[in-house]
Each structure stands twice: as structure tokens, then as C-alpha cells.
Write a protein that holds these residues in place. Structure first.
Motif, mmCIF file in Angstrom:
data_model
loop_
_atom_site.group_PDB
_atom_site.id
_atom_site.type_symbol
_atom_site.label_atom_id
_atom_site.label_comp_id
_atom_site.label_asym_id
_atom_site.label_seq_id
_atom_site.Cartn_x
_atom_site.Cartn_y
_atom_site.Cartn_z
ATOM 1 N N GLY A 14 0.805 -1.224 0.153
ATOM 2 C CA GLY A 14 0.081 0.042 0.167
ATOM 3 C C GLY A 14 0.828 1.207 0.041
ATOM 4 N N MET A 15 0.275 2.436 -0.234
ATOM 5 C CA MET A 15 1.037 3.532 -0.515
ATOM 6 C C MET A 15 1.393 4.174 0.743
ATOM 7 S SD MET A 15 2.232 5.041 -3.278
ATOM 8 C CE MET A 15 3.571 6.214 -2.883
ATOM 9 N N GLU A 16 0.685 3.754 1.852
ATOM 10 C CA GLU A 16 1.104 4.407 3.235
ATOM 11 C C GLU A 16 2.420 3.635 3.651
ATOM 12 O OE1 GLU A 16 -1.542 6.147 6.552
ATOM 13 O OE2 GLU A 16 -1.581 3.881 6.691
ATOM 14 N N VAL A 81 17.810 4.471 17.248
ATOM 15 C CA VAL A 81 16.636 4.552 16.461
ATOM 16 C C VAL A 81 15.363 3.263 17.095
ATOM 17 C CG1 VAL A 81 15.585 3.668 14.265
ATOM 18 C CG2 VAL A 81 17.970 4.789 14.307
ATOM 19 N N HIS A 82 16.109 2.440 17.830
ATOM 20 C CA HIS A 82 15.185 1.664 18.646
ATOM 21 C C HIS A 82 14.398 2.401 19.494
ATOM 22 C CE1 HIS A 82 13.829 -1.496 21.346
ATOM 23 N NE2 HIS A 82 13.619 -2.308 20.314
ATOM 24 N N ALA A 83 15.325 3.199 20.277
ATOM 25 C CA ALA A 83 14.886 3.790 21.532
ATOM 26 C C ALA A 83 13.900 4.957 21.279
ATOM 27 C CB ALA A 83 15.943 4.416 22.425
ATOM 28 N N SER A 84 13.935 5.541 20.093
ATOM 29 C CA SER A 84 12.899 6.634 19.459
ATOM 30 C C SER A 84 11.990 6.244 18.615
ATOM 31 C CB SER A 84 14.060 7.651 18.880
ATOM 32 O OG SER A 84 14.569 7.117 17.782
ATOM 33 N N ALA A 85 11.908 4.823 18.314
ATOM 34 C CA ALA A 85 10.630 4.505 17.185
ATOM 35 C C ALA A 85 9.324 4.534 17.753
ATOM 36 C CB ALA A 85 10.993 2.702 17.126
ATOM 37 N N HIS A 86 9.069 4.558 18.938
ATOM 38 C CA HIS A 86 7.653 4.798 19.383
ATOM 39 C C HIS A 86 7.202 6.168 19.174
ATOM 40 C CE1 HIS A 86 3.815 4.064 21.269
ATOM 41 N NE2 HIS A 86 4.014 4.969 22.117
ATOM 42 N N TRP A 87 8.290 6.959 19.732
ATOM 43 C CA TRP A 87 7.930 8.478 19.541
ATOM 44 C C TRP A 87 7.782 8.959 18.012
ATOM 45 C CZ3 TRP A 87 10.473 12.604 17.087
ATOM 46 C CH2 TRP A 87 10.167 13.702 17.548
ATOM 47 N N LEU A 88 8.745 8.494 17.298
ATOM 48 C CA LEU A 88 8.611 8.838 15.869
ATOM 49 C C LEU A 88 7.135 8.270 15.280
ATOM 50 C CD1 LEU A 88 12.136 8.156 14.654
ATOM 51 C CD2 LEU A 88 11.086 10.303 14.720
ATOM 52 N N ALA A 89 6.639 7.216 15.715
ATOM 53 C CA ALA A 89 5.572 6.396 15.140
ATOM 54 C C ALA A 89 4.259 7.233 15.341
ATOM 55 C CB ALA A 89 5.305 5.021 15.337
ATOM 56 N N SER A 90 4.350 7.753 16.778
ATOM 57 C CA SER A 90 3.291 8.427 17.352
ATOM 58 C C SER A 90 2.996 9.824 17.285
ATOM 59 C CB SER A 90 3.306 7.857 18.857
ATOM 60 O OG SER A 90 4.258 8.240 19.649
ATOM 61 N N ALA A 91 4.185 10.496 17.331
ATOM 62 C CA ALA A 91 4.315 11.929 17.547
ATOM 63 C C ALA A 91 4.797 12.749 16.135
ATOM 64 C CB ALA A 91 4.883 12.327 18.651
ATOM 65 N N TRP A 92 5.159 12.171 15.445
ATOM 66 C CA TRP A 92 5.886 12.658 14.356
ATOM 67 C C TRP A 92 5.308 12.591 13.059
ATOM 68 C CZ3 TRP A 92 9.050 16.800 13.687
ATOM 69 C CH2 TRP A 92 9.590 16.976 12.321
ATOM 70 N N GLY A 101 1.747 0.179 16.106
ATOM 71 C CA GLY A 101 2.550 -0.731 16.743
ATOM 72 C C GLY A 101 3.286 -1.160 15.419
ATOM 73 N N VAL A 102 2.788 -1.350 14.225
ATOM 74 C CA VAL A 102 3.435 -1.843 13.091
ATOM 75 C C VAL A 102 4.526 -0.562 12.559
ATOM 76 C CG1 VAL A 102 3.070 -2.120 10.553
ATOM 77 C CG2 VAL A 102 1.285 -2.989 12.173
ATOM 78 N N VAL A 103 4.034 0.638 12.662
ATOM 79 C CA VAL A 103 4.939 1.551 12.317
ATOM 80 C C VAL A 103 6.320 1.558 13.273
ATOM 81 C CG1 VAL A 103 5.401 4.334 12.094
ATOM 82 C CG2 VAL A 103 3.193 3.039 11.308
ATOM 83 N N THR A 104 6.095 1.428 14.631
ATOM 84 C CA THR A 104 7.249 1.103 15.417
ATOM 85 C C THR A 104 8.132 0.230 15.296
ATOM 86 O OG1 THR A 104 5.857 2.265 17.282
ATOM 87 C CG2 THR A 104 7.644 1.124 18.016
ATOM 88 N N HIS A 105 7.589 -0.964 14.758
ATOM 89 C CA HIS A 105 8.351 -2.261 14.478
ATOM 90 C C HIS A 105 9.105 -1.921 13.385
ATOM 91 C CE1 HIS A 105 5.497 -4.823 16.997
ATOM 92 N NE2 HIS A 105 6.293 -4.208 17.783
ATOM 93 N N ALA A 106 8.447 -1.233 12.313
ATOM 94 C CA ALA A 106 9.141 -1.088 10.956
ATOM 95 C C ALA A 106 10.449 0.069 11.181
ATOM 96 C CB ALA A 106 8.158 -0.489 9.897
ATOM 97 N N LEU A 234 2.728 16.634 5.449
ATOM 98 C CA LEU A 234 1.591 15.989 4.643
ATOM 99 C C LEU A 234 1.231 14.617 5.233
ATOM 100 C CD1 LEU A 234 3.799 15.929 1.231
ATOM 101 C CD2 LEU A 234 1.767 17.791 2.149
ATOM 102 N N SER A 235 -0.040 14.218 4.802
ATOM 103 C CA SER A 235 -0.080 12.696 5.214
ATOM 104 C C SER A 235 0.890 11.888 4.990
ATOM 105 C CB SER A 235 -1.559 12.204 4.872
ATOM 106 O OG SER A 235 -1.443 12.355 3.268
ATOM 107 N N LEU A 236 1.032 10.797 5.370
ATOM 108 C CA LEU A 236 1.979 9.562 4.954
ATOM 109 C C LEU A 236 1.794 9.188 3.558
ATOM 110 C CD1 LEU A 236 4.345 8.118 6.068
ATOM 111 C CD2 LEU A 236 2.807 6.286 6.879
ATOM 112 N N GLN A 237 0.624 9.032 3.145
ATOM 113 C CA GLN A 237 0.113 8.617 1.813
ATOM 114 C C GLN A 237 0.577 9.782 0.676
ATOM 115 O OE1 GLN A 237 -3.643 6.929 0.775
ATOM 116 N NE2 GLN A 237 -3.904 8.556 -0.936
#
Length: 486
Positions: A14-16, A81-92, A101-106, A234-237
């Protein structure tokens, strides 16, 4: 390979999720700052080694020192990167459909891949500096094929998730690193003692490495500020569309990289020996080769971009969103790629201060421009800033460079090396576009575009005097060989 399978990645992910691959490219670019200028310094010293500036012990000590530092930096990248993954996924990032969770793991997997590729670069730079480009390209091509085809197989038959995509990239890097290390040490002469960490070896290259670090930092600000801001605005898409256009435009660097990589160590060797006549000859040969190869590809992309995208993706929506961005970003990327050979010439002479000073000025102007343009004009505005920046570089910076290096060759670079082949390529492309019919069907469109691209390439080659001469010599030698055999 990466380009060929992008439509397949988008189909499965998918594009996202593909937008996350765009984030991965940004992450890799910014974390090269932690390289501290080591790999370009190592490539230069390997090239100087081929000219007799090092013995077996000193070059092995330098390599071992940078290996130890590189492993430490790669570990820090993975942990950070592992330590900041959740913040990036949720706040940025602005994911609308993918779970946090998927974005954090990626993102965490991205960190591992980036750390491993950081170590890969140490050995890749070493092979290039030793002027073993054929060997380097064989390994690179095989592993790129494994990355791309393997990723398709994983997505199709194991797991069509973004996490699986990045896990496969980790596996390939774990195979590539020991392979490249074995090649490098196999090409270096045997030493009388084992290699060891050496502070004197590092001190000998610190000044050049520091200059490269400054250039890298400023270049990243110049080339990545738009992507960072747009990933937030922008949106992720939508960011995925922008990232895709940028990725397609950056394929020009895939064409430029082997030319730059082949000629940079040669420039360094000739500059070390102070063979000015040979240096001038090789400089213009490299410049015209870049113009013909990269320039032809860029012209085809700019003039036939919408038709190429439709043929490649068979996706009208994707074509509609990406084609306008592709033409603009490709123009700026072409200008940037054309400056590659003059830049390599500066590095071969150990001259980093020009690029540093110019980039400081450019960053001070670019960041405010992006802050103003991005909210008002979005991705299109940011793309035009990229074009303007590189046009100014081409007109002013390269002119100034030739006041110090190869003074008598300035107008020859602008004229026969650059302008004449590019004008021939554009003229051929627009003529082909005018006479090319529509509604040809997929196979007919492919044949028509292939014919147009060939015409553009031949026109540029004939307009570049050194390339034309070399091609004619090659044809004559082949014909003579055929007649002798008959």
C-alpha cells in the motif's frame, strides 16, 4: 532492481507503507553524519595507496581503525533508532491506516538495516578506492538483485508486511558485510604484522575527514530539509507520492555513481603524481560521459515522464500524482549530478573548503525558503526550490572552482562537456514527443519510448566530442577485427 519492483511493493504494502520506505531513505541519509567523513577519507587513502603513498602496514592499520569506530557507531545507530521508534511513530508521522505498533516495529527494523549498511560502506569505499570497480559492481549487482527479488518473494509468499520487508533487508546486509570484508583484505598486500587500531593513522586523515563531515552535514540540510518538513506537513500517503518522485529522480545518481566512483580514485592518483596533462584529459572524458549518460536519462524522464510512469505502474492515479513532481525534481537532480565530476576533482586535490563555504550560505537561504514555500505551495514549491538551488550552484560555484583548478578548462566544461550534448538531447526528445502517437497499447508504448530514449542517447553521444571519438574508435576496431577474422 529497486526501481523495477516499486509497483510490486506498493501493490503488496500500500502507498502508506511505501511512505515508510521513503522515511527509511531519509533516515539513512541523515545517519551518514555519524560517518564523520571516514568512508570518503578511506576511499581517498586507498587511492593514494595505489599511487605509493602508503605501505601495507599503514593502510591496514587505517582500515582496522575505521572498522572499530564504525562498529561502535553502527551499534549506537541501532540502539538510538530503536529507543526513539515509538515516539517517531506516534508523535511525528501521520499514519492514517497503519497501526502505531506496525510503524514502530518498522522503524526499529530500519535502524538495524541502517547500522549494517553503515558498516557495508566502509568496505565498499575501500574496494572503490583500490580501483576495483568491476569487482565492486559485480558484488553490488548480485546483492541488489537478492534484496529486490527476495523482498518480492517474502511479500508474496511469507508475509506482506512492512516489517517483513525490512527484516529481509537485514538478512542481505548480514551476508554482504563479510563478503565485502573478505574482498578488501584479499586485495590488500600481506603485511609483516597484524593490523591494529592506530591513532597516528587517524590523525593523518582527520583534516580531510572533518572537511567531508562538514560537507555531508550541509549537503544533507540542503537535500533533506524539504523531505523532513513534508513528512510532518503531509499525510503519509501524500508524502509517499513525493518520496516516490524523489526516488525515481534519484535513479540518475545510480547512473552517475559508477562514473564518479571510477574516476575519483584516478583523479586522486594523477593529482598525487602531478600529471596535469593526463588529469585534464581524464576530467573532460568523465564530464562528457556523465552528461551523455545521466543527461540523456534525465531528458527522457522530463519529456516523457507521464508516459513512462503509466507504462511502468499501469496506475493512472499514481501517474497523476507523481508525474508533475517527477519532471521538476528530475531537473534539479540532473543539475546536481552534472556537478559530480568537478566535485570529485576538488576532493582529489584535498580541497573541501569551497563546498563548505558555499553550502553554509545556501543553507542560510534555503531553510527559510522551505519554511515559507512548503506551507503555501506544498510539494511542488519544495521541488522548485531544489531546482533553483542547483542552478545557482552550476552557474556560480563551478565557475569559481575553475579559477583555482584547471583554469583553462572552464568554458570547455560549460560548453562541449555540458551545454552542447544537453541541447542535442532536449532537441531530439521534443521532436520524438511531437511525432510519437498515442494509444499504442502497452507493448507499442514500450517500443516507442525505447526508440525515443535511444534517439536521445545517440544525439547526446554524437554531440559530445570525446564520447563521439571513443565510440567511433570502438566501432572501427570492431570492424577491423571482424574483417581480419573473415
Amino acid at each position: 532492481m529497486g526501481l523495477a519492483f516499486v509497483p510490486v511493493y506498493i501493490k503488496f504494502l500500500g502507498m502508506e507503507a511505501y511512505g515508510l520506505i521513503g522515511i527509511f531513505a531519509i533516515l539513512q541519509a541523515w545517519l551518514t553524519l555519524l560517518d564523520l567523513g571516514m568512508t570518503p577519507a578511506l576511499a581517498r587513502e586507498m587511492a593514494r595507496f595505489t599511487a605509493g603513498a602508503h605501505n601495507a602496514e599503514s593502510i591496514r592499520d587505517l582500515l582496522r581503525s575505521l572498522e572499530i569506530i564504525g562498529i561502535g557507531i553502527a551499534s549506537a545507530i541501532i540502539f538510538g533508532v530503536h529507543a526513539s521508534a515509538h515516539w517517531l511513530a506516534s508523535a511525528w508521522l501521520k499514519a492514517e491506516h497503519l497501526p502505531i505498533g506496525v510503524v514502530t516495529h518498522a522503524l526499529a527494523a530500519m535502524g538495524v538495516v541502517t547500522g549494517l549498511r553503515f558498516i557495508e560502506n566502509i568496505y565498499t569505499s575501500s574496494v572503490a578506492g583500490l580501483q576495483r570497480q568491476v569487482l565492486q559492481n559485480v558484488v553490488t549487482s548480485v546483492m541488489a538483485t537478492a534484496r529486490a527479488l527476495g523482498a518480492v518473494a517474502v511479500l508474496a509468499w511469507i508475509s506482506s508486511t512492512i516489517e517483513a520487508f525490512f527484516i529481509w533487508q537485514c538478512v542481505i546486509s548480514l551476508v554482504t558485510i563479510p563478503l565485502l570484508a573478505a574482498l578488501v583484505y584479499g586485495k590488500l598486500p600481506r603485511a609483516t604484522r597484524a593490523a591494529r587500531f592506530s591513532l597516528p593513522a587517524l590523525r593523518n586523515v582527520w583534516r580531510f575527514a572533518a572537511g567531508m563531515l562538514a560537507i555531508t552535514a550541509l549537503s544533507l540540510l540542503l537535500t533533506q530539509v524539504d523531505k523532513i518538513l513534508l513528512s510532518r506537513l503531509l499525510s503519509l500517503q501524500d508524502f509517499g507520492y513525493y518520496a516516490l518522485a524523489g526516488m525515481l529522480a534519484n535513479t540518475l545518481f545510480i547512473l552517475a555513481a559508477p562514473v564518479n566512483g571510477a574516476f575519483y580514485p584516478r583523479f586522486t592518483e594523477l593529482a598525487t603524481r602531478e600529471d596535469r596533462a593526463a588529469l585534464r584529459r581524464v576530467y573532460h572524458q568523465a564530464a562528457q560521459l556523465i552528461t551523455v549518460t545521466v543527461g540523456s536519462a534525465a531528458v527522457v524522464s522530463m519529456v516523457f515522464g507521464d508516459r513512462l510512469l503509466m507504462l511502468w505502474s499501469a496506475n493512472p492515479v499514481l501517474t497523476q500524482h507523481v508525474a508533475p513532481l517527477l519532471g521538476i525534481i528530475t531537473g534539479g537532480t540532473l543539475l546536481n549530478a552534472l556537478m559530480g565530476i568537478p566535485y570529485e576533482m576538488q576532493l582529489a586535490h584535498g580541497w573541501t573548503s569551497l563546498t563548505i563555504r558555499v553550502n553554509v550560505v545556501a543553507v542560510s537561504l534555503l531553510i527559510p525558503a522551505i519554511f515559507w514555500v512548503a506551507p503555501h505551495y506544498g510539494a511542488i514549491g519544495a521541488a522548485w526550490v531544489w531546482v533553483t538551488l542547483n542552478a545557482c550552484y552550476l552557474l556560480f560555484v563551478i565557475y569559481y572552482m575553475h579559477l583555482r583548478i584547471l583554469k583553462e578548462d572552464k568554458w570547455r566544461w560549460y560548453g562541449s562537456d555540458l551545454a552542447i550534448p544537453m541541447l542535442a538531447a532536449f532537441a531530439a526528445a521534443y521532436v520524438c514527443r511531437l511525432i510519437m502517437p498515442g494509444n499504442l497499447g502497452r507493448f507499442g508504448e514500450f517500443v516507442a519510448l525505447l526508440g525515443g530514449a535511444t534517439t536521445v542517447f545517440v544525439s547526446a553521444s554524437l554531440a559530445a566530442p570525446i564520447v563521439r571519438h571513443q565510440v567511433s574508435q570502438l566501432i572501427r576496431s570492431k570492424l577491423a577485427l571482424m574483417f581480419e577474422e573473415s
